[in-house]
Design a protein around this motif. Structure first.
Motif, mmCIF file in Angstrom:
data_model
loop_
_atom_site.group_PDB
_atom_site.id
_atom_site.type_symbol
_atom_site.label_atom_id
_atom_site.label_comp_id
_atom_site.label_asym_id
_atom_site.label_seq_id
_atom_site.Cartn_x
_atom_site.Cartn_y
_atom_site.Cartn_z
ATOM 1 N N ASP A 164 56.442 32.515 4.362
ATOM 2 C CA ASP A 164 56.068 32.507 3.220
ATOM 3 C C ASP A 164 56.438 31.323 2.438
ATOM 4 O OD1 ASP A 164 55.690 35.472 3.120
ATOM 5 O OD2 ASP A 164 57.499 35.734 3.701
ATOM 6 N N GLY A 165 57.156 30.507 3.021
ATOM 7 C CA GLY A 165 57.780 29.295 2.449
ATOM 8 C C GLY A 165 58.161 28.171 3.446
ATOM 9 N N PHE A 166 58.587 27.081 2.976
ATOM 10 C CA PHE A 166 59.004 25.942 3.694
ATOM 11 C C PHE A 166 60.121 25.398 2.894
ATOM 12 C CE2 PHE A 166 54.893 26.213 5.504
ATOM 13 C CZ PHE A 166 54.829 25.836 6.903
ATOM 14 N N CYS A 167 60.962 24.852 3.737
ATOM 15 C CA CYS A 167 62.257 24.035 3.114
ATOM 16 C C CYS A 167 62.367 22.792 4.076
ATOM 17 C CB CYS A 167 63.406 24.655 3.122
ATOM 18 S SG CYS A 167 64.724 23.725 2.357
ATOM 19 N N ILE A 168 61.732 21.934 3.469
ATOM 20 C CA ILE A 168 62.166 20.259 4.039
ATOM 21 C C ILE A 168 63.112 19.596 3.483
ATOM 22 C CG2 ILE A 168 60.890 18.123 4.396
ATOM 23 C CD1 ILE A 168 57.998 19.781 3.786
ATOM 24 N N VAL A 169 64.085 19.180 4.371
ATOM 25 C CA VAL A 169 65.432 18.695 4.024
ATOM 26 C C VAL A 169 65.230 17.031 4.335
ATOM 27 C CG1 VAL A 169 67.844 18.434 4.339
ATOM 28 C CG2 VAL A 169 66.740 20.726 4.641
ATOM 29 N N SER A 170 64.930 16.358 3.403
ATOM 30 C CA SER A 170 64.853 14.822 3.455
ATOM 31 C C SER A 170 64.573 14.146 2.279
ATOM 32 C CB SER A 170 63.869 14.488 4.559
ATOM 33 O OG SER A 170 63.450 13.089 4.714
ATOM 34 N N SER A 171 65.100 13.069 2.202
ATOM 35 C CA SER A 171 65.024 12.358 0.839
ATOM 36 C C SER A 171 63.665 11.083 1.179
ATOM 37 C CB SER A 171 66.065 11.644 0.435
ATOM 38 O OG SER A 171 67.167 12.298 0.248
ATOM 39 N N ASP A 172 63.212 11.486 2.222
ATOM 40 C CA ASP A 172 61.913 10.315 2.614
ATOM 41 C C ASP A 172 60.608 10.633 1.921
ATOM 42 O OD1 ASP A 172 60.316 8.534 3.953
ATOM 43 O OD2 ASP A 172 61.166 8.921 5.795
ATOM 44 N N SER A 173 60.048 9.460 1.159
ATOM 45 C CA SER A 173 59.072 9.826 0.350
ATOM 46 C C SER A 173 57.889 10.041 1.162
ATOM 47 C CB SER A 173 58.606 8.569 -0.596
ATOM 48 O OG SER A 173 58.596 7.547 0.143
ATOM 49 N N ASP A 174 57.886 9.672 2.412
ATOM 50 C CA ASP A 174 56.945 9.936 3.436
ATOM 51 C C ASP A 174 56.271 11.449 3.375
ATOM 52 O OD1 ASP A 174 56.738 7.461 4.060
ATOM 53 O OD2 ASP A 174 57.498 7.448 5.933
ATOM 54 N N PHE A 175 57.304 12.222 3.008
ATOM 55 C CA PHE A 175 56.944 13.758 2.942
ATOM 56 C C PHE A 175 56.288 14.405 1.733
ATOM 57 C CE2 PHE A 175 60.533 13.339 6.389
ATOM 58 C CZ PHE A 175 59.699 13.843 7.497
ATOM 59 N N THR A 176 55.920 13.465 0.918
ATOM 60 C CA THR A 176 55.537 13.999 -0.431
ATOM 61 C C THR A 176 53.866 14.660 -0.099
ATOM 62 O OG1 THR A 176 56.329 11.692 -1.552
ATOM 63 C CG2 THR A 176 54.593 12.968 -2.535
ATOM 64 N N ALA A 177 53.213 13.862 0.761
ATOM 65 C CA ALA A 177 51.773 14.335 0.953
ATOM 66 C C ALA A 177 51.905 15.863 1.607
ATOM 67 C CB ALA A 177 50.971 13.431 1.649
ATOM 68 N N LEU A 178 52.900 15.964 2.621
ATOM 69 C CA LEU A 178 52.956 17.033 3.210
ATOM 70 C C LEU A 178 53.318 18.191 2.218
ATOM 71 C CD1 LEU A 178 53.442 18.982 5.856
ATOM 72 C CD2 LEU A 178 55.706 18.329 5.986
ATOM 73 N N ALA A 179 54.228 18.036 1.308
ATOM 74 C CA ALA A 179 54.613 18.878 0.450
ATOM 75 C C ALA A 179 53.575 19.396 -0.374
ATOM 76 C CB ALA A 179 55.855 18.686 -0.409
ATOM 77 N N ARG A 180 52.808 18.605 -0.701
ATOM 78 C CA ARG A 180 51.534 18.758 -1.855
ATOM 79 C C ARG A 180 50.553 19.725 -0.779
ATOM 80 N NH1 ARG A 180 50.849 12.850 -3.781
ATOM 81 N NH2 ARG A 180 52.444 12.684 -5.819
ATOM 82 N N ARG A 181 50.526 19.357 0.157
ATOM 83 C CA ARG A 181 49.485 20.020 1.177
ATOM 84 C C ARG A 181 49.979 21.445 1.540
ATOM 85 N NH1 ARG A 181 46.634 23.084 2.930
ATOM 86 N NH2 ARG A 181 45.100 22.957 4.752
ATOM 87 N N LEU A 182 51.414 21.748 1.755
ATOM 88 C CA LEU A 182 51.941 23.192 2.072
ATOM 89 C C LEU A 182 51.598 23.891 0.622
ATOM 90 C CD1 LEU A 182 54.863 22.324 4.106
ATOM 91 C CD2 LEU A 182 52.797 23.137 4.759
ATOM 92 N N MET A 183 51.758 23.273 -0.539
ATOM 93 C CA MET A 183 51.587 23.939 -1.855
ATOM 94 C C MET A 183 50.096 24.349 -2.196
ATOM 95 S SD MET A 183 54.669 22.107 -4.444
ATOM 96 C CE MET A 183 54.078 23.051 -6.023
ATOM 97 N N GLU A 184 49.220 23.556 -1.789
ATOM 98 C CA GLU A 184 47.989 23.590 -1.723
ATOM 99 C C GLU A 184 47.544 25.009 -1.125
ATOM 100 O OE1 GLU A 184 45.958 20.331 -0.649
ATOM 101 O OE2 GLU A 184 46.247 19.212 -2.440
ATOM 102 N N ALA A 185 48.245 25.319 0.074
ATOM 103 C CA ALA A 185 47.940 26.293 1.023
ATOM 104 C C ALA A 185 48.426 27.746 0.525
ATOM 105 C CB ALA A 185 48.418 26.042 2.389
#
Length: 268
Positions: free
Chosen positions: A93-114
């Motif tokens: 139902d959801g994700f928790c991504i543990v990182s301060s790396d800005s490279d995961f910005t696009a991933l977070a947006r894509r998961l929210m879009e889903a």
């Protein structure tokens, strides 16, 4: 999310210190049950390091990578690929991504879009504003860890004082408290008070009551890193609930109905 929600916990071991492992596990439990608990990093960042012990302790699944090309982080790519694979299984139902790396910005947006609930955890002095805003909520894990350690130290201190029948208590350093409250881009209490006041006035114009839940949702929507646990109250302790935080704002008034609904208004 509730306790029945299924969460995929994905940790970037090359970006987050193992000292935060217990705090990460405690925090993610607030959002649901971990269906996936995976940690990503190169062999030398996991094996024979502090993370190795935390992996066994918290039953994490190590997804170790080899960086075949200098300057390229294979672990980031592996985390992103796995996140998309997990998304398409439909088992979470959801994700928790543990990182301060800005490279995961696009991933977070894509998961929210889903349609996924996406929680981020990172360090206050490393995470960028763009990264924080890509999540439904972003938690400063270093701030929570610091506060937890200070509370433990305070408890031990209080126990020692009680044993000696001491009648005096030492006050917590206000300077340290202010410093923690200013970590990263945490909104000030005044900024939050102004926003709450604006919400109430907008509802008043529409002849609507302002529910405490609405205030919580609006603050989390506008300030992705907002968390009442970052703020100190009288005596040096931290807030645990939004209700207590709002109640301590002198310009606001709380009214609770028989159905346990809490409404907030401006004091006259």
């Amino acid at each position: 999310m509730n306790e029945e929600s299924r969460i995929a916990l994905l940790i970037d071991a090359e970006n987050i210190s193992a000292q935060y492992a217990d705090y990460i596990m405690d925090e993610v439990s607030n959002y649901g049950t971990c269906s996936y608990k995976r940690i990503y990093g190169s062999w030398d960042r996991i094996v024979k390091t502090k993370w190795e012990g935390e992996i066994n302790k918290n039953s994490l699944k190590p997804m170790m990578q080899f960086n075949n090309t200098r300057g390229k982080n294979a672990s980031d790519s592996a985390l992103i690929i796995d996140a998309m694979d997990i998304l398409y299984t439909g088992y979470v139902d959801g994700f928790c991504i543990v990182s301060s790396d800005s490279d995961f910005t696009a991933l977070a947006r894509r998961l929210m879009e889903a349609g996924m609930m996406v929680i981020g955890m990172g360090e206050s002095d490393k995470a960028t504003e763009a990264l924080e805003n890509a999540y439904d909520k972003f938690v400063y894990i270093d701030v929570l860890a610091t506060q937890a350690e200070e509370e433990k130290a305070e408890e031990k201190k209080a126990q020692a004082q009680a044993a000696k029948a001491s009648n005096t208590r030492q006050k917590q350093s206000q300077t340290q408290t202010q410093s923690r409250n200013n970590a990263g881009s945490i909104p000030s209490k005044k900024t939050l008070e102004n926003r709450i006041t604006q919400i109430i006035k907008e509802n008043d114009d529409k002849s609507k009551l302002t529910d405490l839940g609405q205030i919580g949702n609006e603050l989390n929507r506008i300030f992705k890193n907002f968390d009442v646990r970052y703020y100190g109250r009288k005596g040096g302790r931290k807030y645990k609930y939004l209700k207590d935080f709002v109640k301590d704002i002198k310009s606001l008034q709380l009214d609770e109905t028989e159905g346990n609904r809490v409404y907030v208004s401006l004091k006259k």
